[in-house]
Design an enzyme around this catalytic site. Structure first.
Site, PDB file in Angstrom:
ATOM      1  N   ASP A   1     -46.247  -8.937  -4.180  1.00  0.00           N
ATOM      2  CA  ASP A   1     -47.108  -8.900  -5.374  1.00  0.00           C
ATOM      3  C   ASP A   1     -46.522  -9.644  -6.575  1.00  0.00           C
ATOM      4  O   ASP A   1     -47.249 -10.309  -7.314  1.00  0.00           O
ATOM      5  CB  ASP A   1     -47.509  -7.465  -5.735  1.00  0.00           C
ATOM      6  CG  ASP A   1     -46.312  -6.584  -6.033  1.00  0.00           C
ATOM      7  OD1 ASP A   1     -45.200  -6.901  -5.548  1.00  0.00           O
ATOM      8  OD2 ASP A   1     -46.473  -5.595  -6.761  1.00  0.00           O
TER       9      ASP A   1
ATOM     10  N   THR B   1     -43.751  -9.267   2.994  1.00  0.00           N
ATOM     11  CA  THR B   1     -42.805  -8.289   2.450  1.00  0.00           C
ATOM     12  C   THR B   1     -42.690  -7.148   3.448  1.00  0.00           C
ATOM     13  O   THR B   1     -43.680  -6.791   4.092  1.00  0.00           O
ATOM     14  CB  THR B   1     -43.266  -7.713   1.086  1.00  0.00           C
ATOM     15  OG1 THR B   1     -42.532  -6.503   0.824  1.00  0.00           O
ATOM     16  CG2 THR B   1     -44.743  -7.365   1.057  1.00  0.00           C
TER      17      THR B   1
ATOM     18  N   ARG C   1     -35.886 -14.095  -6.122  1.00  0.00           N
ATOM     19  CA  ARG C   1     -36.630 -13.382  -7.159  1.00  0.00           C
ATOM     20  C   ARG C   1     -36.375 -14.282  -8.364  1.00  0.00           C
ATOM     21  O   ARG C   1     -35.248 -14.701  -8.586  1.00  0.00           O
ATOM     22  CB  ARG C   1     -36.040 -12.009  -7.393  1.00  0.00           C
ATOM     23  CG  ARG C   1     -36.062 -11.184  -6.099  1.00  0.00           C
ATOM     24  CD  ARG C   1     -36.241  -9.731  -6.386  1.00  0.00           C
ATOM     25  NE  ARG C   1     -36.175  -8.974  -5.149  1.00  0.00           N
ATOM     26  CZ  ARG C   1     -37.229  -8.599  -4.446  1.00  0.00           C
ATOM     27  NH1 ARG C   1     -38.453  -8.910  -4.859  1.00  0.00           N
ATOM     28  NH2 ARG C   1     -37.086  -7.902  -3.348  1.00  0.00           N
TER      29      ARG C   1
ATOM     30  N   ASP D   1     -42.371  -4.163   2.703  1.00  0.00           N
ATOM     31  CA  ASP D   1     -42.838  -2.907   2.100  1.00  0.00           C
ATOM     32  C   ASP D   1     -44.255  -2.485   2.482  1.00  0.00           C
ATOM     33  O   ASP D   1     -44.620  -1.333   2.285  1.00  0.00           O
ATOM     34  CB  ASP D   1     -42.761  -3.013   0.570  1.00  0.00           C
ATOM     35  CG  ASP D   1     -41.333  -3.046   0.074  1.00  0.00           C
ATOM     36  OD1 ASP D   1     -40.443  -2.579   0.800  1.00  0.00           O
ATOM     37  OD2 ASP D   1     -41.103  -3.549  -1.038  1.00  0.00           O
TER      38      ASP D   1
ATOM     39  N   ASP E   1     -46.892  -3.016   0.887  1.00  0.00           N
ATOM     40  CA  ASP E   1     -47.461  -2.397  -0.311  1.00  0.00           C
ATOM     41  C   ASP E   1     -48.539  -3.269  -0.962  1.00  0.00           C
ATOM     42  O   ASP E   1     -48.797  -3.153  -2.148  1.00  0.00           O
ATOM     43  CB  ASP E   1     -46.335  -2.109  -1.323  1.00  0.00           C
ATOM     44  CG  ASP E   1     -45.572  -3.363  -1.719  1.00  0.00           C
ATOM     45  OD1 ASP E   1     -45.766  -4.425  -1.080  1.00  0.00           O
ATOM     46  OD2 ASP E   1     -44.773  -3.286  -2.668  1.00  0.00           O
TER      47      ASP E   1
ATOM     48  N   ARG F   1     -39.971   1.153  -3.091  1.00  0.00           N
ATOM     49  CA  ARG F   1     -39.844   1.698  -4.436  1.00  0.00           C
ATOM     50  C   ARG F   1     -41.116   2.414  -4.864  1.00  0.00           C
ATOM     51  O   ARG F   1     -41.081   3.470  -5.463  1.00  0.00           O
ATOM     52  CB  ARG F   1     -39.501   0.585  -5.431  1.00  0.00           C
ATOM     53  CG  ARG F   1     -38.069   0.145  -5.338  1.00  0.00           C
ATOM     54  CD  ARG F   1     -37.798  -1.086  -6.145  1.00  0.00           C
ATOM     55  NE  ARG F   1     -38.497  -2.232  -5.573  1.00  0.00           N
ATOM     56  CZ  ARG F   1     -38.236  -3.486  -5.860  1.00  0.00           C
ATOM     57  NH1 ARG F   1     -37.302  -3.764  -6.730  1.00  0.00           N
ATOM     58  NH2 ARG F   1     -38.910  -4.467  -5.298  1.00  0.00           N
TER      59      ARG F   1
ATOM     60  N   GLY G   1     -38.419 -10.777  -1.915  1.00  0.00           N
ATOM     61  CA  GLY G   1     -37.544 -10.298  -0.846  1.00  0.00           C
ATOM     62  C   GLY G   1     -37.919 -10.944   0.482  1.00  0.00           C
ATOM     63  O   GLY G   1     -39.102 -11.064   0.795  1.00  0.00           O
TER      64      GLY G   1
HETATM   65  O1  F6P Z   1     -39.562  -6.103  -1.876  1.00  0.00           O
HETATM   66  C1  F6P Z   1     -38.880  -5.662  -0.771  1.00  0.00           C
HETATM   67  C2  F6P Z   1     -37.701  -4.840  -1.079  1.00  0.00           C
HETATM   68  O2  F6P Z   1     -37.106  -4.837   0.166  1.00  0.00           O
HETATM   69  C3  F6P Z   1     -37.834  -3.427  -1.621  1.00  0.00           C
HETATM   70  O3  F6P Z   1     -38.216  -2.448  -0.727  1.00  0.00           O
HETATM   71  C4  F6P Z   1     -36.468  -3.174  -2.197  1.00  0.00           C
HETATM   72  O4  F6P Z   1     -36.424  -2.158  -3.108  1.00  0.00           O
HETATM   73  C5  F6P Z   1     -36.181  -4.498  -2.805  1.00  0.00           C
HETATM   74  O5  F6P Z   1     -36.820  -5.459  -1.989  1.00  0.00           O
HETATM   75  C6  F6P Z   1     -34.745  -4.814  -3.048  1.00  0.00           C
HETATM   76  O6  F6P Z   1     -34.541  -6.193  -3.039  1.00  0.00           O
HETATM   77  P1  F6P Z   1     -33.548  -7.063  -3.899  1.00  0.00           P
HETATM   78  O7  F6P Z   1     -32.299  -6.281  -4.052  1.00  0.00           O
HETATM   79  O8  F6P Z   1     -33.392  -8.286  -3.076  1.00  0.00           O
HETATM   80  O9  F6P Z   1     -34.216  -7.351  -5.188  1.00  0.00           O
END
Ligand code: F6P
Length: 319
Positions: free
Chosen positions: A103, A125, A72, A127, A129, A171, A11
């Site tokens: 991660d 990121t 991704r 997050d 996290d 998440r 992301g």
């Molecule tokens: O990893 C970051 C993040 O923003 C999460 O908080 C979220 O759930 C996710 O990406 C959604 O991203 P995508 O729809 O791009 O996979």
């Protein structure tokens, strides 16, 4: 002189561009050659790269997103795909690859390292996290964005005497919900790390309204449940509907805060020196103000979980 690759993965996060700029400019300053791979690991697999110069990263410091693209890339779980990437790194005579991501991206980096590529991670990121750093690049900006939304939503909630549930990203980690909820004065903050209690939540809302509060703002991390699900539960419990707002991708956009720019610049510059000196398989993070390199294997074992003292602080201060 080394040949160093850099990519952004997973992301996107505000500040990724600032990190890229620091990698490129510090790299060139040290006498290295820097190559960007486009769209994350896909660029390594498909050999989609370009050499970067000082001017290639002009005017991106305060820009959100990532100018070199990100993906991704589930295909990277396939060992043959990783092999292709490692082979390309060899053919391009790369001395190392800097991966700016989360991660999932670091898991990919570890696999690539097993096939002989030197890798170094930077935590990028929203997050927050990731272990091995107090803050990830993009987190501060995302919190600011959410706080801005809370302020606006509180205005309308107060005017109408409403409860509004704001669903935010996270998440597995409640960092965005916690920090934005604390800074935005939310009546309730729900995070995946702390079990959710419907009785308690409805009590907070009902007793607040009974004390003369004009609104209730509930900040909900997406990992707990959806805003609609929570709204249904509250309706069943209290007979009152709550309005829901899912902030979604708004949280990932926008120019980075000064804090994110400074963090990204420091981490990007250090990444160059670490990888150029042969330090592979680590992530550079910032812990208590110091830049620290931690093994990638360690930073991915567990999600960085919220600070419970901040969580309790938020609940004591809302009355
Ligand atoms: O990893 C970051 C993040 O923003 C999460 O908080 C979220 O759930 C996710 O990406 C959604 O991203 P995508 O729809 O791009 O996979």
């Amino acid at each position: 002189m080394k040949r160093i690759g850099v990519l952004t993965s997973g992301g996107d996060a505000p500040g990724m561009n600032a990190a890229l700029r620091a990698v490129v400019r510090m790299g060139i300053h040290r006498g290295h050659r820097i190559f960007a791979f486009y769209n994350g690991f896909r660029g390594v697999v498909e050999n989609d790269s370009a050499e970067m110069y000082n001017r290639s990263v002009g005017d991106i410091l305060t820009r959100g997103g990532t100018i070199i693209g990100t993906t991704r890339y589930p295909d990277f779980k396939n060992p043959d795909v990783v092999k292709r990437a490692a082979r390309n790194m060899e053919l391009l005579e790369m001395d190392g690859l800097i991966i700016i991501g989360g991660d999932g991206s670091f898991r990919g980096a570890i696999e690539l390292q097993k096939l002989g590529t030197n890798v170094l991670g930077l935590p990028g990121t929203i997050d927050n996290d990731i272990n091995g750093t107090d803050n990830t690049i993009g987190f501060d900006t995302a919190v600011d964005t959410v706080v801005g939304a809370i302020r606006k939503l509180r205005d309308t909630a107060s005017s109408h005497g409403r409860t509004i549930i704001i669903e935010v990203m996270g998440r597995k980690s409640g960092w965005i919900a916690l920090k934005s909820g604390l800074a935005g004065g939310a009546e309730a903050i729900l995070v995946p790390e702390i079990p959710f209690d419907l009785d308690e939540l409805s009590h907070v809302i009902e007793s607040g309204m009974a004390r003369g509060k004009k609104h209730s703002i509930v900040v909900l991390a997406e990992g707990v449940m959806s805003a609609n699900e929570l709204s249904d539960k509250l309706k069943e419990k209290m007979g009152v509907s709550a309005n829901t707002v899912v902030l979604g991708y708004v949280q990932r956009g926008g120019g980075p805060t000064a804090n994110d720019i400074i963090l990204a610049s420091r981490l990007g510059a250090r990444a160059v020196d670490e990888i150029a000196s042969g330090n592979s398989g680590v992530m550079v993070g910032e812990i208590k103000g110091d830049l620290v390199a931690s093994p990638l294997e360690e930073v991915i074992v567990e999600t960085s979980i919220i600070d419970p003292t901040l969580f309790h602080l938020a609940s004591y201060l809302v009355h």
